[in-house]
Motif scaffolding. Sequence first.
Motif, short mmCIF file in Angstrom:
data_model
loop_
_atom_site.label_atom_id
_atom_site.label_comp_id
_atom_site.label_asym_id
_atom_site.label_seq_id
_atom_site.Cartn_x
_atom_site.Cartn_y
_atom_site.Cartn_z
N PRO A 1 0.85 -1.19 0.00
CA PRO A 1 0.00 0.00 0.00
C PRO A 1 0.88 1.24 0.00
O PRO A 1 0.49 2.30 -0.49
N HIS A 2 2.10 1.09 0.56
CA HIS A 2 3.16 2.06 0.30
C HIS A 2 4.49 1.31 0.28
O HIS A 2 4.65 0.26 0.93
N PRO A 3 5.47 1.78 -0.49
CA PRO A 3 6.69 0.98 -0.74
C PRO A 3 7.59 0.83 0.47
O PRO A 3 8.33 -0.15 0.57
N PHE A 4 7.55 1.76 1.43
CA PHE A 4 8.46 1.66 2.56
C PHE A 4 8.08 0.51 3.49
O PHE A 4 8.94 -0.08 4.15
N ALA A 5 6.80 0.16 3.55
CA ALA A 5 6.38 -1.00 4.33
C ALA A 5 6.97 -2.27 3.73
O ALA A 5 7.50 -3.13 4.44
N ALA A 6 6.87 -2.40 2.41
CA ALA A 6 7.43 -3.58 1.74
C ALA A 6 8.95 -3.62 1.88
O ALA A 6 9.54 -4.69 2.08
N LEU A 7 9.59 -2.45 1.79
CA LEU A 7 11.04 -2.40 1.93
C LEU A 7 11.47 -2.82 3.33
O LEU A 7 12.44 -3.58 3.50
N ALA A 8 10.75 -2.36 4.35
CA ALA A 8 11.06 -2.76 5.71
C ALA A 8 10.86 -4.26 5.89
O ALA A 8 11.65 -4.93 6.59
N ALA A 9 9.83 -4.83 5.27
CA ALA A 9 9.59 -6.26 5.35
C ALA A 9 10.73 -7.04 4.71
O ALA A 9 11.16 -8.09 5.22
N ALA A 10 11.23 -6.55 3.58
CA ALA A 10 12.36 -7.21 2.92
C ALA A 10 13.60 -7.19 3.80
O ALA A 10 14.33 -8.18 3.91
N TYR A 11 13.83 -6.06 4.47
CA TYR A 11 14.98 -5.95 5.37
C TYR A 11 14.82 -6.89 6.57
O TYR A 11 15.77 -7.56 6.99
N LEU A 12 13.61 -6.95 7.11
CA LEU A 12 13.33 -7.85 8.23
C LEU A 12 13.60 -9.30 7.83
O LEU A 12 14.20 -10.08 8.60
N ALA A 13 13.12 -9.69 6.65
CA ALA A 13 13.32 -11.06 6.19
C ALA A 13 14.81 -11.38 6.09
O ALA A 13 15.26 -12.47 6.50
N ARG A 14 15.58 -10.45 5.58
CA ARG A 14 17.02 -10.67 5.47
C ARG A 14 17.68 -10.77 6.85
O ARG A 14 18.53 -11.64 7.09
N LYS A 15 17.27 -9.91 7.76
CA LYS A 15 17.86 -9.87 9.09
C LYS A 15 17.51 -11.12 9.89
O LYS A 15 18.33 -11.62 10.69
N LEU A 16 16.30 -11.64 9.70
CA LEU A 16 15.84 -12.78 10.49
C LEU A 16 16.08 -14.12 9.79
O LEU A 16 15.78 -15.17 10.37
N GLY A 17 16.54 -14.09 8.56
CA GLY A 17 16.76 -15.34 7.84
C GLY A 17 15.48 -15.96 7.32
O GLY A 17 15.41 -17.18 7.11
N SER A 18 14.45 -15.15 7.09
CA SER A 18 13.17 -15.63 6.58
C SER A 18 13.11 -15.48 5.07
O SER A 18 13.85 -14.70 4.47
N ARG A 19 12.22 -16.24 4.43
CA ARG A 19 11.99 -16.06 2.99
C ARG A 19 11.13 -14.81 2.81
O ARG A 19 10.27 -14.49 3.64
N PHE A 20 11.33 -14.11 1.69
CA PHE A 20 10.60 -12.86 1.45
C PHE A 20 9.71 -12.98 0.23
O PHE A 20 10.13 -13.41 -0.85
N VAL A 21 8.45 -12.61 0.42
CA VAL A 21 7.46 -12.57 -0.65
C VAL A 21 6.91 -11.16 -0.72
O VAL A 21 6.58 -10.55 0.31
N LEU A 22 6.81 -10.63 -1.92
CA LEU A 22 6.28 -9.28 -2.13
C LEU A 22 4.86 -9.36 -2.67
O LEU A 22 4.58 -10.09 -3.62
N GLU A 23 3.96 -8.60 -2.06
CA GLU A 23 2.61 -8.45 -2.58
C GLU A 23 2.49 -7.06 -3.20
O GLU A 23 2.65 -6.05 -2.51
N VAL A 24 2.21 -7.01 -4.48
CA VAL A 24 2.07 -5.73 -5.19
C VAL A 24 0.61 -5.32 -5.14
O VAL A 24 -0.22 -5.76 -5.93
N ARG A 25 0.31 -4.48 -4.18
CA ARG A 25 -1.06 -4.00 -4.00
C ARG A 25 -1.28 -2.70 -4.78
O ARG A 25 -2.31 -2.50 -5.41
N ASP A 26 -0.32 -1.80 -4.71
CA ASP A 26 -0.36 -0.56 -5.49
C ASP A 26 0.96 -0.44 -6.23
O ASP A 26 2.02 -0.78 -5.70
N LEU A 27 0.89 0.06 -7.46
CA LEU A 27 2.10 0.21 -8.26
C LEU A 27 2.77 1.54 -7.94
O LEU A 27 2.32 2.60 -8.37
N TRP A 28 3.84 1.46 -7.16
CA TRP A 28 4.63 2.64 -6.86
C TRP A 28 5.93 2.56 -7.65
O TRP A 28 6.59 1.53 -7.64
N PRO A 29 6.32 3.65 -8.30
CA PRO A 29 5.67 4.97 -8.35
C PRO A 29 4.79 5.16 -9.58
O PRO A 29 4.41 6.29 -9.90
N GLN A 30 4.48 4.08 -10.30
CA GLN A 30 3.80 4.21 -11.57
C GLN A 30 2.47 4.94 -11.45
O GLN A 30 2.11 5.76 -12.30
#
Length: 353
Positions: free
Chosen positions: A59-88
């Motif tokens: 719904p905004h890109p910084f939430a997804a970016l923080a989730a990607a960082y969390l996944a990397r930090k915790l050793g989790s797999r990361f999946v992206l859900e594209v709800r809104d196209l930012w910045p298109q």
Amino acid sequence: MYSVEQRDGAAFVWVGSAEYRRNDWRRAWNMLSFAWNLLRTASSMRREGPPDVIIGSSPHPFAALAAAYLARKLGSRFVLEVRDLWPQALVDMGGLRESHPGVKLLRFIERRLYARAERIVVLAAGAERYLTERGVDPERIVYVPNGVHLDNFRVSPDRRQSRARFGFDCFTIVYAGAHGPANALETIVKAAQMVSDLPVKFVLVGDGPAKDSLVELARSLAVRNVQFLDPVPKSEMADLLSAADAAVITLRNAQAFSYAVSPNKLFDYMAAGRPILCAVPGEVAQLVRTAGAGIPVEPENEAQLADAVRQLVALPQTEREQMGHRGRAYLEAHFDRRALAGRLAEALASIWT
């Protein structure tokens, strides 16, 4: 910073963020504060055991970016859900140019997220083409649209009681959802002015940064047949929509909205069996047309919307009811959330195969 709530055996972590009412720097601060507070929960997640998968939604890109960082930090797999196209979406709405520094930053984040995600969930089929044109492997893309828990739309049998509760005393058309710049709700206000000779009322339910300006627009145009209500709990949405005679959905006439949106409110309307006035471009309008669930019109065209209101009011009640029944049947066949959850579960399981 955050709180934990148990619901149906699952722990929900509610992360705080800065409040905003206007679509200006305060909204950007809201996004950044949420992302920062989300990252601060990482230590508690590590103590309780890292999740197998972290899904970052946009719904905004910084939430997804923080989730990607969390996944990397915790050793989790990361999946992206594209709800809104930012910045298109920002570019297509004419707000910013590709050369704008903010757009360049968001393009960089977009590329990083696409590269980092092991699976990318899209809510609109048209978004698949957008992603593949940007080099994403189609094998990583999974289409899982929004849908509805159909059991949540078993309405109370006494519709008259619901109408009295919400104050609906004439032919009532409901909009239920966000009041933001992208929603183009001024189209509804202006269309309402054009049908002021009819016994019709528009009820706009919800909140958002554009609400104050919409209230002012209705006041300045002396529109008497538009009512603004506060948001209602999801548990009351079925009764609200059952009390209405029809529902309306609008969006800006932006290219990104023609192929990359999957509005929750549309499926709520269909689940409630309401005929739909649809002022949304592209695939959403085609869905309403294919289902036979309502009347699509050109987005941001208040004259067409007003004509559609006149057309809908003039129909026999049985024909309006048939529109609603067709919409509900189409939803049951294609957008039952239980089936969609199974599709998502299969996509997540495929990461390990």
